[in-house]
Design an enzyme around this catalytic site. Structure first.
Site, PDB file in Angstrom:
ATOM      1  CG  ASP A  77      -0.302   0.048   2.781  1.00 42.43           C
ATOM      2  OD1 ASP A  77       0.472  -0.407   2.507  1.00 42.43           O
ATOM      3  OD2 ASP A  77      -0.866   1.017   3.683  1.00 42.43           O
ATOM      4  CD  GLU A 144       4.576   0.481   6.859  1.00 44.70           C
ATOM      5  OE1 GLU A 144       4.979   0.960   7.820  1.00 44.70           O
ATOM      6  OE2 GLU A 144       3.923   1.492   6.042  1.00 44.70           O
TER       7      GLU A 144
END
Length: 480
Positions: A77, A144
């Site tokens: 991400d 994350e």
């Protein structure tokens, strides 16, 4: 210039392909499928766990079967931030990139080099036919940036590797061996609305640099929410201000760059004069670090309902009192921020208030100390406070074998010693290490500037250095 043609081509070609896929945090379905297809098309063992993490395994090259298995790890991400005047949908569009000298950057949005360059390097290793390496477990985690969901969902026993190389730091002369933990602090409240008793004033703050709320928190940069709180405070001495709306800041892990507020003030001219005087002092105060800051305070014709003066006063006092920035420097590691807080987002709409904070610390007790201080301030102002998303730090082990190996390789290849450091950013190593306590872990990466902001940019020459370093490390991994 075509990004794919930059050197080293294996990294930039894969980075360009990755950045064509939308991948904001918590919306990683497309990029999970992209990486899964990538591994399967290479004929490598590929799996997706229940959380969404992708694991691709590659056997050792000939002659390296007896070396320790290495886990290469990066997150899929990216932080989605854009300038206010840029039209962009992170859920459907790929990142638009350009080259500026030695830098690759995006057009008005975050670039995704954090952690896309790490992902691209892993892809390059997996597809390579001429890089010597031991058995590889390539772990691509999700989410994350907004909760470390992937790392938390990683089950014990999935990985067999003895060494983990996390490719998620932002200075190419650093070897990172520790990081801060974090906790989300959220204050909320619902307020009744009433007629606005004064003239409407609009406040707009923009042009701040923003940046990473961990790695940049010590730089003295402006926080738009804090500056807004200071300006609003000028109007509460006589309880003559009513808040209408606030739209300030964004993600928890980004230092806020912009803030907007609409207020009702009974003595608007006096308030504006005081705020303009404070504006001049603020511009002077931040002239060295925020040269592009813009503050606009003006009358508005909006006639909306507002909060009461009492409720408005409590919110403004809370914003003025809540801690932002460095809370404590480490007494054990020179120049390391131990504990901090970022007042990341303030939103007031239709009487519904939400204030988002991210507190970080490499010491658990101090992490909760700053979080509890925030809780105390917000509860005194009559708000409800919730802690969530707590994750542990990563305790440094400077004497580990992999750290010594990497120090020796760096000095041999680049003619100088690397900086062995612990960082104030959150890394997944601490969470992964809880399930794999015997695994040696190190984090390193290419030079990236302005992460978590639209000014994010990645050094082309540093990517070349990083790629060379990574390949040499893989070649020198010791035997079991």
């Amino acid at each position: 210039m075509n990004i794919s043609g930059l050197e080293p081509q294996p990294i930039w070609r894969n980075f360009a392909a990755l950045n064509a896929v939308p991948r904001p945090s918590k919306k990683e379905e497309q990029v999970i499928a992209f990486i899964k297809n990538f591994g399967e098309n290479l004929g490598l063992e590929t799996s997706v766990d229940d959380t969404g993490n992708v694991l691709i395994k590659k056997p050792a090259t000939a002659g390296m079967e007896d070396r320790k298995t290495v886990v290469l790890q990066s997150h899929l991400d990216m932080v989605h931030q854009k300038n206010a005047d840029v039209q962009f949908d992170f859920a459907t569009q790929g990142i638009e990139m350009e080259v500026d000298g030695d830098w690759v950057k995006a057009k008005g949005t975050t670039l995704g080099a954090d952690n896309g360059l790490g992902v691209a390097a892993m892809m390059a290793v997996l597809e390579s036919t001429d890089i010597a390496h031991p058995s590889i477990e390539a772990l691509f985690t999700i989410d994350e940036e907004t909760g470390m969901t992937g790392a938390f969902g990683l089950k014990p026993g999935l990985l067999q590797g003895e060494i983990l190389l996390n490719l998620d730091t932002e200075e190419d002369d650093e070897i990172d061996i520790g990081c801060a933990g974090g906790i989300d602090v959220t204050a909320t409240q619902s307020y009744p609305l009433q007629e606005a008793n004064g003239q409407i004033v609009k406040i707009e703050i923009k042009g701040l640099q923003g940046g990473h709320s961990g790695m940049d928190i010590h730089k003295g940069l402006g926080n738009a929410n804090v500056l807004l709180g200071r300006l609003l405070y000028t109007g509460i001495e006589n309880e003559n201000i009513q808040l209408v709306t606030i739209d300030a800041g964004g993600l928890r892990n980004a230092i806020p760059r912009e803030a907007n507020a609409v207020v009702s003030v009974r003595n608007a001219e006096e308030f504006i004069n005081q705020a303009v005087a404070l504006k001049a002092a603020t511009l002077e105060e931040f002239s060295a670090v925020e040269p592009n800051i813009s503050i606009n305070i003006e009358h508005s014709t909006s006639v909306e309902k507002a909060l009461s003066e009492k409720d408005s006063r409590n919110i403004i006092l809370a914003l003025k009192a809540a801690h932002n920035g460095v809370y404590r420097m480490s007494p054990d590691v020179a120049d390391l921020v131990e504990t901090s807080n970022n007042i990341a987002r303030v939103e007031l709409k239709n009487g519904e208030l939400k204030i988002l904070n991210l507190s970080r610390s490499s010491v658990e007790s101090t992490k909760y100390a700053v979080a509890e201080q925030l809780k105390s301030v917000f509860e005194l102002a009559g708000m409800n406070v919730k802690f969530s998303g707590s994750y542990p730090g990563w305790k440094p082990k400077p004497g580990s074998a992999i750290v010594k190996l990497m120090e020796n390789i760096y000095e041999k290849d680049f003619g100088t010693k690397p900086h062995v450091v612990a960082g104030h950013a959150g890394l997944e190593c601490g969470i992964i290490g809880a399930n794999y306590p015997e695994m040696e872990m190190v984090s390193f990466g290419p030079t990236i500037r302005g992460a978590h902001s639209p000014d994010e940019r990645a050094s082309i020459s540093s990517a070349q250095k990083f790629w060379s370093f990574l390949k040499e490390i893989l070649k020198e991994i010791p035997k079991r």
